[in-house]
Design a protein around this motif. Sequence first.
Motif, PDB file in Angstrom:
ATOM      1  N   ASP A 166      -1.664  -1.588   1.145  1.00  0.00           N
ATOM      2  CA  ASP A 166      -2.367  -0.355   1.118  1.00  0.00           C
ATOM      3  C   ASP A 166      -3.409  -0.115  -0.003  1.00  0.00           C
ATOM      4  O   ASP A 166      -4.528   0.360   0.118  1.00  0.00           O
ATOM      5  N   SER A 167      -3.225  -0.406  -1.007  1.00  0.00           N
ATOM      6  CA  SER A 167      -3.912  -0.414  -2.310  1.00  0.00           C
ATOM      7  C   SER A 167      -5.183  -1.395  -2.207  1.00  0.00           C
ATOM      8  O   SER A 167      -6.215  -0.905  -2.659  1.00  0.00           O
TER       9      SER A 167
ATOM     10  N   GLU B 100       3.041  -1.675   0.151  1.00  0.00           N
ATOM     11  CA  GLU B 100       2.473  -0.810  -1.020  1.00  0.00           C
ATOM     12  C   GLU B 100       1.375  -1.597  -1.369  1.00  0.00           C
ATOM     13  O   GLU B 100       0.384  -0.650  -1.718  1.00  0.00           O
TER      14      GLU B 100
ATOM     15  N   ASN C  66      -6.287  -2.784   0.445  1.00  0.00           N
ATOM     16  CA  ASN C  66      -7.441  -2.354   1.461  1.00  0.00           C
ATOM     17  C   ASN C  66      -8.250  -1.187   1.082  1.00  0.00           C
ATOM     18  O   ASN C  66      -9.458  -1.279   1.362  1.00  0.00           O
ATOM     19  N   LYS C  67      -7.747  -0.276   0.447  1.00  0.00           N
ATOM     20  CA  LYS C  67      -8.578   0.970  -0.465  1.00  0.00           C
ATOM     21  C   LYS C  67      -9.597   0.149  -1.417  1.00  0.00           C
ATOM     22  O   LYS C  67     -10.516   0.665  -1.591  1.00  0.00           O
ATOM     23  N   ALA C  68      -9.463  -1.028  -2.060  1.00  0.00           N
ATOM     24  CA  ALA C  68     -10.156  -1.689  -2.728  1.00  0.00           C
ATOM     25  C   ALA C  68     -11.067  -2.560  -2.297  1.00  0.00           C
ATOM     26  O   ALA C  68     -11.898  -3.302  -2.986  1.00  0.00           O
ATOM     27  N   GLY C  69     -10.873  -2.715  -1.017  1.00  0.00           N
ATOM     28  CA  GLY C  69     -12.044  -3.505  -0.364  1.00  0.00           C
ATOM     29  C   GLY C  69     -11.549  -4.984   0.048  1.00  0.00           C
ATOM     30  O   GLY C  69     -12.325  -5.894   0.613  1.00  0.00           O
TER      31      GLY C  69
ATOM     32  N   ARG D  52      -9.567  -7.756   2.408  1.00  0.00           N
ATOM     33  CA  ARG D  52      -8.969  -7.662   3.945  1.00  0.00           C
ATOM     34  C   ARG D  52      -7.297  -8.173   3.757  1.00  0.00           C
ATOM     35  O   ARG D  52      -6.909  -8.880   2.960  1.00  0.00           O
ATOM     36  N   THR D  53      -6.531  -7.251   4.160  1.00  0.00           N
ATOM     37  CA  THR D  53      -4.967  -7.867   4.086  1.00  0.00           C
ATOM     38  C   THR D  53      -4.470  -7.831   5.324  1.00  0.00           C
ATOM     39  O   THR D  53      -5.034  -7.156   6.467  1.00  0.00           O
TER      40      THR D  53
END
Length: 169
Positions: free
Chosen positions: A97-98, A94, A100-103, A105-106
Amino acid sequence: MKKIICLFLSIFLISCQETVTEQTSESKVKTEEGSSNSTLSKNASVGSDTVLVRGRSVVFFSINQEEYDRILKEEGEDSGINEILDDFNYYASEVADSLNKAGFRTLLTTNKTFIIEKNNGQRNYVTRNNKKGEVGVLLFDGLDEPKVDYGVGTDIDYFVMVQEYFKKK
């Protein structure tokens, strides 16, 4: 349940990108000045159980199949490992995903060793604590020392952790 663990491990291994790291008293850290022998590509993994981490990264790490099997053998089904892994996988996915959208690297991984490369080329080698087969998160901004936190958290716990670590950046 073993199929779920295998699926989780497969997803972790497939999603190998850049990673994060930190030092704790339980982590083994080795520092190497400069990057004169930096022959690693930006997203390279080094060795079978090592990942290179650069830049603004959040890495969620978990146990591998061998560690899982060992825990079940030593402690049995009542060890709580299945519940730990289920909760960890859910919240890590969870949050990843968030982020990654915020820029950010995960990475979700079962690797034990992380090469943390700072923006200046200095490298820290961090080995996660595998005495208990713990799960956790590594945070790294490319500049300062990485942060490692062991254990399962909720999505809110992880978001707060990320916010606290990166707020000064």
